[in-house]
Design a protein around this motif. Structure first.
Motif, PDB file in Angstrom:
ATOM      1  N   SER A 138       8.210   0.859 -16.628  1.00 46.82           N
ATOM      2  CA  SER A 138       7.794   0.127 -17.815  1.00 46.82           C
ATOM      3  C   SER A 138       6.284  -0.090 -17.847  1.00 46.82           C
ATOM      4  O   SER A 138       5.753  -0.552 -18.834  1.00 46.82           O
ATOM      5  N   MET A 139       5.598   0.247 -16.780  1.00 46.02           N
ATOM      6  CA  MET A 139       4.152   0.071 -16.693  1.00 46.02           C
ATOM      7  C   MET A 139       3.456   1.365 -17.107  1.00 46.02           C
ATOM      8  O   MET A 139       4.006   2.441 -16.972  1.00 46.02           O
ATOM      9  N   ASP A 140       2.241   1.220 -17.603  1.00 48.44           N
ATOM     10  CA  ASP A 140       1.415   2.389 -17.845  1.00 48.44           C
ATOM     11  C   ASP A 140      -0.024   2.037 -17.493  1.00 48.44           C
ATOM     12  O   ASP A 140      -0.324   0.911 -17.109  1.00 48.44           O
ATOM     13  N   ILE A 141      -0.892   2.999 -17.619  1.00 47.66           N
ATOM     14  CA  ILE A 141      -2.282   2.807 -17.218  1.00 47.66           C
ATOM     15  C   ILE A 141      -2.941   1.681 -18.011  1.00 47.66           C
ATOM     16  O   ILE A 141      -3.722   0.906 -17.468  1.00 47.66           O
ATOM     17  N   LYS A 142      -2.587   1.547 -19.279  1.00 48.33           N
ATOM     18  CA  LYS A 142      -3.163   0.477 -20.109  1.00 48.33           C
ATOM     19  C   LYS A 142      -2.893  -0.901 -19.522  1.00 48.33           C
ATOM     20  O   LYS A 142      -3.681  -1.829 -19.729  1.00 48.33           O
ATOM     21  N   SER A 143      -1.796  -1.052 -18.803  1.00 50.59           N
ATOM     22  CA  SER A 143      -1.434  -2.342 -18.222  1.00 50.59           C
ATOM     23  C   SER A 143      -2.460  -2.832 -17.209  1.00 50.59           C
ATOM     24  O   SER A 143      -2.570  -4.029 -16.962  1.00 50.59           O
ATOM     25  N   PHE A 144      -3.203  -1.919 -16.600  1.00 47.92           N
ATOM     26  CA  PHE A 144      -4.172  -2.269 -15.572  1.00 47.92           C
ATOM     27  C   PHE A 144      -5.622  -2.165 -16.057  1.00 47.92           C
ATOM     28  O   PHE A 144      -6.545  -2.451 -15.306  1.00 47.92           O
ATOM     29  N   LEU A 145      -5.832  -1.760 -17.296  1.00 48.82           N
ATOM     30  CA  LEU A 145      -7.178  -1.451 -17.784  1.00 48.82           C
ATOM     31  C   LEU A 145      -8.071  -2.685 -17.859  1.00 48.82           C
ATOM     32  O   LEU A 145      -7.717  -3.697 -18.453  1.00 48.82           O
ATOM     33  N   TYR A 146      -9.230  -2.586 -17.249  1.00 50.21           N
ATOM     34  CA  TYR A 146     -10.312  -3.554 -17.363  1.00 50.21           C
ATOM     35  C   TYR A 146     -11.242  -2.924 -18.396  1.00 50.21           C
ATOM     36  O   TYR A 146     -11.892  -1.920 -18.113  1.00 50.21           O
ATOM     37  N   TYR A 187       0.838  -1.192   0.000  1.00 46.25           N
ATOM     38  CA  TYR A 187       0.000   0.000   0.000  1.00 46.25           C
ATOM     39  C   TYR A 187       0.880   1.252   0.000  1.00 46.25           C
ATOM     40  O   TYR A 187       0.601   2.205  -0.700  1.00 46.25           O
ATOM     41  N   SER A 188       1.978   1.207   0.733  1.00 45.71           N
ATOM     42  CA  SER A 188       2.908   2.334   0.749  1.00 45.71           C
ATOM     43  C   SER A 188       3.492   2.577  -0.636  1.00 45.71           C
ATOM     44  O   SER A 188       3.643   3.714  -1.065  1.00 45.71           O
ATOM     45  N   ILE A 189       3.787   1.498  -1.333  1.00 44.24           N
ATOM     46  CA  ILE A 189       4.343   1.626  -2.672  1.00 44.24           C
ATOM     47  C   ILE A 189       3.316   2.272  -3.592  1.00 44.24           C
ATOM     48  O   ILE A 189       3.626   3.155  -4.381  1.00 44.24           O
ATOM     49  N   MET A 190       2.055   1.838  -3.485  1.00 47.33           N
ATOM     50  CA  MET A 190       1.008   2.426  -4.313  1.00 47.33           C
ATOM     51  C   MET A 190       0.901   3.918  -4.073  1.00 47.33           C
ATOM     52  O   MET A 190       0.656   4.689  -4.985  1.00 47.33           O
ATOM     53  N   GLU A 222      -3.085  -6.794  -6.328  1.00 46.87           N
ATOM     54  CA  GLU A 222      -2.659  -8.128  -6.755  1.00 46.87           C
ATOM     55  C   GLU A 222      -1.377  -8.058  -7.573  1.00 46.87           C
ATOM     56  O   GLU A 222      -0.487  -8.886  -7.418  1.00 46.87           O
ATOM     57  N   TYR A 223      -1.263  -7.069  -8.439  1.00 49.45           N
ATOM     58  CA  TYR A 223      -0.057  -6.915  -9.247  1.00 49.45           C
ATOM     59  C   TYR A 223       1.168  -6.713  -8.354  1.00 49.45           C
ATOM     60  O   TYR A 223       2.188  -7.392  -8.517  1.00 49.45           O
ATOM     61  N   TYR A 224       1.073  -5.782  -7.422  1.00 53.77           N
ATOM     62  CA  TYR A 224       2.203  -5.525  -6.547  1.00 53.77           C
ATOM     63  C   TYR A 224       2.487  -6.706  -5.631  1.00 53.77           C
ATOM     64  O   TYR A 224       3.637  -6.980  -5.308  1.00 53.77           O
ATOM     65  N   THR A 225       1.472  -7.426  -5.228  1.00 52.26           N
ATOM     66  CA  THR A 225       1.663  -8.611  -4.394  1.00 52.26           C
ATOM     67  C   THR A 225       2.464  -9.663  -5.152  1.00 52.26           C
ATOM     68  O   THR A 225       3.362 -10.293  -4.613  1.00 52.26           O
ATOM     69  N   ARG A 226       2.164  -9.846  -6.430  1.00 52.76           N
ATOM     70  CA  ARG A 226       2.862 -10.845  -7.262  1.00 52.76           C
ATOM     71  C   ARG A 226       4.287 -10.412  -7.589  1.00 52.76           C
ATOM     72  O   ARG A 226       5.152 -11.242  -7.808  1.00 52.76           O
ATOM     73  N   ASN A 227       4.541  -9.130  -7.690  1.00 56.37           N
ATOM     74  CA  ASN A 227       5.797  -8.661  -8.256  1.00 56.37           C
ATOM     75  C   ASN A 227       6.799  -8.068  -7.263  1.00 56.37           C
ATOM     76  O   ASN A 227       7.851  -7.614  -7.686  1.00 56.37           O
ATOM     77  N   ILE A 228       6.475  -8.122  -6.021  1.00 50.87           N
ATOM     78  CA  ILE A 228       7.427  -7.625  -5.023  1.00 50.87           C
ATOM     79  C   ILE A 228       7.964  -8.827  -4.253  1.00 50.87           C
ATOM     80  O   ILE A 228       7.225  -9.578  -3.662  1.00 50.87           O
ATOM     81  N   ALA A 229       9.271  -8.985  -4.290  1.00 47.90           N
ATOM     82  CA  ALA A 229       9.909 -10.133  -3.620  1.00 47.90           C
ATOM     83  C   ALA A 229      10.066  -9.838  -2.138  1.00 47.90           C
ATOM     84  O   ALA A 229      10.252  -8.703  -1.734  1.00 47.90           O
TER      85      ALA A 229
END
Length: 173
Positions: free
Chosen positions: A39-47, A11-14, A165-172
């Motif tokens: 390397s991420m942009d808004i399109k990466s999260f678009l539903y 959450y802090s990262i967000m 979910e994205y940050y949960t998967r991608n933060i070691a």
């Protein structure tokens, strides 16, 4: 690492708030996150719009109740006849309308246009071309962020759930 600690870090990262991890130097961890975020942009999260329930400005209160129930949403975007983002209607808005309108019952809701219902919370949209940080700032306060193009045409939403979910998967750890 405990769930509370992990969630707090994510959450802090967000929010862009400084944090530290016990297993990685702070600067290194922030650099890795920033590198990936660059390397991420808004399109990466678009539903996308074709997968999102929404109302039209011509919809009525009964239709809103039915769509919210069917979609299991607690709030739903409203679009005008040109597909432009108009606003967001929440379950709370509907309840307050029922409370504030003497004699209004379920049998009369089809007579109340959604555009006449006061929105208690303004849900901000973000342009598809905006910085990821702009979207993350909005997502901190909203369950979803409506995404529009340069002409304000509704393209879809970004769900806070997907960001977490994205940050949960991608933060070691």
């Amino acid at each position: 690492m405990s769930f509370d600690r992990t969630f707090s870090i994510h959450y802090s990262i967000m929010l862009g708030v400084p944090h530290s991890l016990p297993h990685a130097p702070r600067d290194e961890m922030c650099f890795n996150i920033q590198k990936e975020r660059d390397s991420m942009d808004i399109k990466s999260f678009l539903y996308p719009k074709n997968e999102v329930s929404y109302l039209m400005t011509s919809s009525n209160m009964k239709e809103a109740m039915d769509k919210l129930e069917a979609s299991h949403y607690t709030a739903i975007p409203i679009l005008d006849e040109n597909g432009l983002y108009f606003g967001t209607l929440s379950e709370g808005d509907l309840l307050w309308k029922l409370k504030a309108t003497p004699g209004l019952g379920f049998d009369m809701m089809h007579e109340i246009p959604v555009v006449s219902i006061k929105k208690r919370t303004k849900v901000e949209c973000v342009a598809i071309s905006a910085d990821l940080d702009d979207m993350l700032a909005l997502a901190a306060d909203q369950n979803f962020v409506p995404v529009v193009d340069a002409d304000r045409v509704f393209l879809g939403i970004i769900r806070r759930k997907d960001i977490i979910e994205y940050y949960t998967r991608n933060i070691a750890d």
